[in-house]
Design a protein around this motif. Structure first.
Motif, PDB file in Angstrom:
ATOM      1  N   PHE A 149       0.793  -1.222   0.000  1.00  0.00           N
ATOM      2  CA  PHE A 149       0.000   0.000   0.000  1.00  0.00           C
ATOM      3  C   PHE A 149       0.827   1.275   0.000  1.00  0.00           C
ATOM      4  CE2 PHE A 149      -3.006  -3.020   2.126  1.00  0.00           C
ATOM      5  CZ  PHE A 149      -3.926  -3.065   1.095  1.00  0.00           C
ATOM      6  N   ALA A 150       2.012   1.238   0.586  1.00  0.00           N
ATOM      7  CA  ALA A 150       2.772   2.475   0.782  1.00  0.00           C
ATOM      8  C   ALA A 150       4.108   2.497   0.066  1.00  0.00           C
ATOM      9  CB  ALA A 150       3.012   2.709   2.276  1.00  0.00           C
ATOM     10  N   GLY A 151       4.602   1.341  -0.378  1.00  0.00           N
ATOM     11  CA  GLY A 151       5.927   1.286  -0.954  1.00  0.00           C
ATOM     12  C   GLY A 151       5.937   0.809  -2.381  1.00  0.00           C
ATOM     13  N   GLY A 152       6.874  -0.075  -2.690  1.00  0.00           N
ATOM     14  CA  GLY A 152       7.037  -0.527  -4.067  1.00  0.00           C
ATOM     15  C   GLY A 152       6.307  -1.805  -4.401  1.00  0.00           C
ATOM     16  N   GLY A 153       5.384  -2.241  -3.532  1.00  0.00           N
ATOM     17  CA  GLY A 153       4.652  -3.467  -3.777  1.00  0.00           C
ATOM     18  C   GLY A 153       3.359  -3.229  -4.528  1.00  0.00           C
ATOM     19  N   SER A 154       2.457  -4.212  -4.452  1.00  0.00           N
ATOM     20  CA  SER A 154       1.176  -4.078  -5.153  1.00  0.00           C
ATOM     21  C   SER A 154       0.122  -4.937  -4.475  1.00  0.00           C
ATOM     22  CB  SER A 154       1.302  -4.512  -6.617  1.00  0.00           C
ATOM     23  OG  SER A 154       1.580  -5.903  -6.703  1.00  0.00           O
ATOM     24  N   LEU A 155      -1.129  -4.595  -4.700  1.00  0.00           N
ATOM     25  CA  LEU A 155      -2.266  -5.402  -4.269  1.00  0.00           C
ATOM     26  C   LEU A 155      -2.974  -5.904  -5.510  1.00  0.00           C
ATOM     27  CD1 LEU A 155      -4.133  -6.363  -1.885  1.00  0.00           C
ATOM     28  CD2 LEU A 155      -5.590  -4.440  -2.527  1.00  0.00           C
ATOM     29  N   ASP A 156      -3.067  -7.222  -5.650  1.00  0.00           N
ATOM     30  CA  ASP A 156      -3.797  -7.843  -6.748  1.00  0.00           C
ATOM     31  C   ASP A 156      -5.096  -8.412  -6.193  1.00  0.00           C
ATOM     32  OD1 ASP A 156      -1.469  -7.348  -8.199  1.00  0.00           O
ATOM     33  OD2 ASP A 156      -0.680  -9.359  -7.834  1.00  0.00           O
ATOM     34  N   CYS A 157      -6.208  -8.171  -6.875  1.00  0.00           N
ATOM     35  CA  CYS A 157      -7.504  -8.708  -6.454  1.00  0.00           C
ATOM     36  C   CYS A 157      -8.178  -9.370  -7.647  1.00  0.00           C
ATOM     37  CB  CYS A 157      -8.393  -7.620  -5.877  1.00  0.00           C
ATOM     38  SG  CYS A 157      -7.893  -7.058  -4.228  1.00  0.00           S
ATOM     39  N   GLY A 158      -8.386 -10.673  -7.567  1.00  0.00           N
ATOM     40  CA  GLY A 158      -8.986 -11.428  -8.651  1.00  0.00           C
ATOM     41  C   GLY A 158     -10.415 -11.819  -8.361  1.00  0.00           C
ATOM     42  N   GLY A 159     -10.987 -12.575  -9.283  1.00  0.00           N
ATOM     43  CA  GLY A 159     -12.386 -12.964  -9.196  1.00  0.00           C
ATOM     44  C   GLY A 159     -13.199 -12.254 -10.252  1.00  0.00           C
ATOM     45  N   PRO A 160     -14.496 -12.486 -10.267  1.00  0.00           N
ATOM     46  CA  PRO A 160     -15.345 -11.889 -11.310  1.00  0.00           C
ATOM     47  C   PRO A 160     -15.364 -10.370 -11.251  1.00  0.00           C
ATOM     48  CG  PRO A 160     -16.483 -13.660 -10.130  1.00  0.00           C
ATOM     49  CD  PRO A 160     -15.240 -13.363  -9.356  1.00  0.00           C
ATOM     50  N   ALA A 161     -15.633  -9.760 -12.389  1.00  0.00           N
ATOM     51  CA  ALA A 161     -15.808  -8.310 -12.453  1.00  0.00           C
ATOM     52  C   ALA A 161     -17.107  -7.928 -11.758  1.00  0.00           C
ATOM     53  CB  ALA A 161     -15.838  -7.851 -13.909  1.00  0.00           C
ATOM     54  N   PRO A 162     -17.246  -6.680 -11.312  1.00  0.00           N
ATOM     55  CA  PRO A 162     -18.497  -6.255 -10.675  1.00  0.00           C
ATOM     56  C   PRO A 162     -19.688  -6.467 -11.594  1.00  0.00           C
ATOM     57  CG  PRO A 162     -16.788  -4.586 -10.397  1.00  0.00           C
ATOM     58  CD  PRO A 162     -16.245  -5.597 -11.358  1.00  0.00           C
ATOM     59  N   THR A 163     -20.798  -6.871 -11.004  1.00  0.00           N
ATOM     60  CA  THR A 163     -22.022  -7.108 -11.784  1.00  0.00           C
ATOM     61  C   THR A 163     -23.005  -5.957 -11.667  1.00  0.00           C
ATOM     62  OG1 THR A 163     -22.986  -8.319  -9.920  1.00  0.00           O
ATOM     63  CG2 THR A 163     -21.797  -9.610 -11.584  1.00  0.00           C
ATOM     64  N   GLN A 164     -22.740  -5.023 -10.751  1.00  0.00           N
ATOM     65  CA  GLN A 164     -23.619  -3.878 -10.566  1.00  0.00           C
ATOM     66  C   GLN A 164     -22.881  -2.590 -10.924  1.00  0.00           C
ATOM     67  OE1 GLN A 164     -26.861  -4.178  -9.779  1.00  0.00           O
ATOM     68  NE2 GLN A 164     -26.558  -6.403  -9.779  1.00  0.00           N
ATOM     69  N   PRO A 165     -23.587  -1.607 -11.441  1.00  0.00           N
ATOM     70  CA  PRO A 165     -22.933  -0.332 -11.757  1.00  0.00           C
ATOM     71  C   PRO A 165     -22.342   0.318 -10.516  1.00  0.00           C
ATOM     72  CG  PRO A 165     -25.120  -0.455 -12.762  1.00  0.00           C
ATOM     73  CD  PRO A 165     -25.015  -1.613 -11.818  1.00  0.00           C
ATOM     74  N   GLY A 166     -21.214   0.983 -10.708  1.00  0.00           N
ATOM     75  CA  GLY A 166     -20.584   1.686  -9.608  1.00  0.00           C
ATOM     76  C   GLY A 166     -21.072   3.120  -9.495  1.00  0.00           C
ATOM     77  N   ASP A 167     -20.873   3.705  -8.326  1.00  0.00           N
ATOM     78  CA  ASP A 167     -21.286   5.086  -8.059  1.00  0.00           C
ATOM     79  C   ASP A 167     -20.032   5.929  -7.849  1.00  0.00           C
ATOM     80  OD1 ASP A 167     -22.215   7.491  -7.146  1.00  0.00           O
ATOM     81  OD2 ASP A 167     -23.453   6.664  -5.532  1.00  0.00           O
ATOM     82  N   PRO A 168     -19.657   6.748  -8.814  1.00  0.00           N
ATOM     83  CA  PRO A 168     -18.424   7.532  -8.664  1.00  0.00           C
ATOM     84  C   PRO A 168     -18.477   8.500  -7.486  1.00  0.00           C
ATOM     85  CG  PRO A 168     -19.676   8.266 -10.575  1.00  0.00           C
ATOM     86  CD  PRO A 168     -20.308   6.998 -10.117  1.00  0.00           C
TER      87      PRO A 168
END
Length: 310
Positions: free
Chosen positions: A168-187
């Motif tokens: 979160f703060a350095g040179g790493g990364s967060l990967d999150c897999g699984g299906p794409a969202p099925t509901q519209p997002g709210d910006p």
């Protein structure tokens, strides 16, 4: 017995293939100590999207306060021990939330304590009051805040908390897999979430919002998206503090993608697309070769771009 073993192996193999495939299997997140995406020799920590979202919030609050990585690691290790990074509505006596803080001990109301942004913020406020906390052993620093009956228990989480901090703060990364969202997002919900953590960020300016990029209709993870609903641009000469905030914003969006209907996140020439590439961040060259458009993400250095599912 042999037939049963074959069936078991087949089931295990099926779920492994589903997890590795683009968009298949149950949702999951992996924090990595570097951003290469390679498993060999890379320190990593696996968790559910719920845990990842809470970890991302804890880290982002610390980064927004301008605190060093050591403070973030202490906070994450504490929450890992107290709640396993789950926002609990129960605990010992009246303990609640990520840090198992107690209303009767002056930590706040139950509603405040079960708000991850508030609970992380008040933990950090108490932590920075500990003289020399960044030089203390993690167990000592955490215990001076928590007053736990089992202070040594925090130590076992330090290696994993260090990986999360790098993600979160350095040179790493967060990967999150699984299906794409099925509901519209709210910006508006996403923007409000970012503003609650980072405030009216003086280190960034807002770029074009709500599809002004003019490339509506591109596909991400099987969902139609418009050009960035939210764009944050680091101010010139803002330095490493702005870069830390950008990383935290981008990975907070990935961690909350499933809950908030986020289809795509771009940051600093790399991008993450819900339901694709096993949930891993891809460089511009990798994604261009796969998708054939040469530049599927479009974030310039110092930009965070967040696209919603439609």
């Amino acid at each position: 017995m042999a037939v049963g073993l074959l069936v078991l192996l087949s089931v295990i193999g099926y779920f492994a293939v589903q997890r590795a495939s683009n968009g298949g299997g149950a949702p999951f997140c992996v924090a990595r100590a570097d951003a290469s995406g390679r498993d060999g020799g890379t320190e990593k920590y696996e968790m559910s999207p719920e845990q990842a979202a809470n970890a991302a919030t804890i880290a982002a609050v610390g980064i927004a306060k301008g605190l060093p990585d050591r403070a973030v690691t202490i906070a994450l290790a504490t929450a890992m021990q107290e709640s396993a990074l789950r926002n609990l509505d129960h605990g010992d006596r009246d303990s609640l939330g990520l840090f198992q803080q107690r209303p009767s001990m002056g930590w706040g109301t139950p509603e405040q304590i079960t708000d991850p942004v508030y609970s992380a913020g008040i933990f950090y406020d108490h932590l920075v009051d500990v003289p020399g906390y960044s030089r203390l052993p993690l167990t000592v620093a955490a215990q001076k805040v928590q007053r736990s009956g089992y202070p040594q228990a925090y130590a076992k989480h330090e290696p994993d908390a260090t990986v999360l901090t790098a993600a979160f703060a350095g040179g790493g990364s967060l990967d999150c897999g699984g299906p794409a969202p099925t509901q519209p997002g709210d910006p508006q919900k996403v923007r409000a979430g970012l503003e609650r953590i980072f405030g009216k960020d003086g280190m960034h300016t807002a770029g074009p919002q709500g599809g002004q990029g003019g490339q509506a209709g591109r596909s991400a993870g099987g969902r139609s998206v418009e050009e960035p609903e939210i764009t944050m641009v680091e101010k010139r000469d803002a330095g490493e503090a702005a870069t830390r905030r950008s990383r935290a914003m981008a990975h907070w969006a990935v961690a909350n993608a499933r809950e908030m209907g986020i289809a795509r996140v771009s940051y600093d020439l790399r991008g993450w697309v819900a339901g694709k590439d096993r949930g891993r961040w891809q460089g511009r060259e990798d994604a261009g070769a796969k998708n054939g458009d040469g530049d599927p993400y479009g974030a310039a250095p110092g930009e965070v771009r967040i696209f919603m599912a439609r």
